[in-house]
Scaffold this motif. Structure first.
Motif, mmCIF file in Angstrom:
data_model
loop_
_atom_site.group_PDB
_atom_site.id
_atom_site.type_symbol
_atom_site.label_atom_id
_atom_site.label_comp_id
_atom_site.label_asym_id
_atom_site.label_seq_id
_atom_site.Cartn_x
_atom_site.Cartn_y
_atom_site.Cartn_z
ATOM 1 N N ILE A 146 0.849 -1.190 0.000
ATOM 2 C CA ILE A 146 0.000 0.000 0.000
ATOM 3 C C ILE A 146 0.884 1.240 0.000
ATOM 4 C CG2 ILE A 146 -1.873 1.196 1.219
ATOM 5 C CD1 ILE A 146 -2.214 -1.747 2.608
ATOM 6 N N THR A 161 1.123 5.481 -0.387
ATOM 7 C CA THR A 161 0.398 6.745 -0.317
ATOM 8 C C THR A 161 1.254 7.784 -1.021
ATOM 9 O OG1 THR A 161 -0.406 6.063 1.851
ATOM 10 C CG2 THR A 161 -0.742 8.365 1.248
ATOM 11 N N GLN A 199 -3.014 10.175 -2.065
ATOM 12 C CA GLN A 199 -3.775 9.131 -2.761
ATOM 13 C C GLN A 199 -3.177 7.754 -2.467
ATOM 14 O OE1 GLN A 199 -4.265 9.558 -7.097
ATOM 15 N NE2 GLN A 199 -4.240 7.321 -7.211
ATOM 16 N N GLU A 200 -4.025 6.826 -2.011
ATOM 17 C CA GLU A 200 -3.567 5.497 -1.630
ATOM 18 C C GLU A 200 -3.803 4.491 -2.761
ATOM 19 O OE1 GLU A 200 -3.895 4.545 2.842
ATOM 20 O OE2 GLU A 200 -5.181 3.051 1.866
ATOM 21 N N THR A 201 -2.806 3.684 -3.049
ATOM 22 C CA THR A 201 -2.913 2.641 -4.067
ATOM 23 C C THR A 201 -2.492 1.319 -3.445
ATOM 24 O OG1 THR A 201 -2.316 4.228 -5.793
ATOM 25 C CG2 THR A 201 -2.105 1.894 -6.357
ATOM 26 N N THR A 202 -3.299 0.275 -3.632
ATOM 27 C CA THR A 202 -2.969 -1.040 -3.091
ATOM 28 C C THR A 202 -2.642 -2.003 -4.223
ATOM 29 O OG1 THR A 202 -4.431 -0.690 -1.198
ATOM 30 C CG2 THR A 202 -3.794 -2.963 -1.676
#
Ligand code: HEC
Ligand code: HEC
Length: 139
Positions: free
Chosen positions: A69, A71, A76-79
């Motif tokens: 994960i 940020t 903006q968070e991306t997994t």
């Protein structure tokens, strides 16, 4: 007349073999390729790397199913989820530097404060560079 056409035929055959047969082995060039290496040496991913069970794991020991994960600088968070080779990657537009990076494996989080860029293996390698402890690892 002798050898020149023959050599051309051989070279052409090799090119055809490389072009048509090269994609058959998934681990050759594709999602499972070159675990542990800096993917961005060849690819334009924004974040990519390989997750391991320990900082000193061999390159081939990547682990599947780990959540990575990130940020970005805008929050903006991306997994991403690691594949069978332990690799993760994305080409999504992300603002650098990364504000936070964390791995979640079976509910346990292993975190890094932040990263200047998403080329994880540029620091997380063997031997490590940039002060990293070694491979990206998930406890
Ligand atoms: C030494 C160069 C090199 C390195 C390092 C490298 N790749 Fe690749 N990769 C290639 C080439 C060449 C292809 C096949 C041509 C293509 O599709 O771009 C490819 C194809 C791919 C593909 C399928 C096509 C695509 O672009 O989506 C994926 C996914 C991929 N690589 C992921 C990775 C990952 C993840 C890493 C790091 C763990 C990595 N590669 C490291 C050269 C490299
Ligand atoms: C510029 C070098 C650098 C880059 C690039 C980098 N790291 Fe790190 N990483 C470090 C350093 C130094 C530490 C130890 C200090 C800390 O935790 O901040 C660390 C620690 C970690 C840890 C905790 C220990 C471990 O190895 O599991 C994780 C998880 C981690 N990084 C994941 C990542 C991921 C994922 C990326 C790519 C998105 C990344 N790092 C990119 C330098 C880097």
């Amino acid at each position: 007349m002798g050898s020149t056409p023959t050599i051309s035929m051989i070279l052409l055959s090799l090119l055809l073999i490389a072009g048509c047969g090269g994609g058959d082995d998934e681990s050759d060039e594709g999602p499972l390729m070159r675990p542990g290496e800096n993917c961005m040496a060849c690819h334009a991913f924004t974040v990519a790397g390989t997750a391991y069970p320990s900082a000193s794991s061999p390159a081939s020991a990547g682990i599947a199913g780990v959540s990575v994960i990130v940020t970005d600088a805008n929050g903006q968070e991306t997994t991403l989820t690691t594949n069978a080779a332990g690799n993760f990657y994305t080409s999504a537009t992300l603002a650098m530097p990364l504000r936070a990076v964390r791995l979640v494996r079976a509910g346990v989080t292993t975190a890094m404060g932040g990263a200047p860029n998403g080329a994880c293996a540029s620091c997380h390698t063997q031997p490590p560079s940039g002060g990293a402890p070694g491979r990206v690892f998930a406890n």
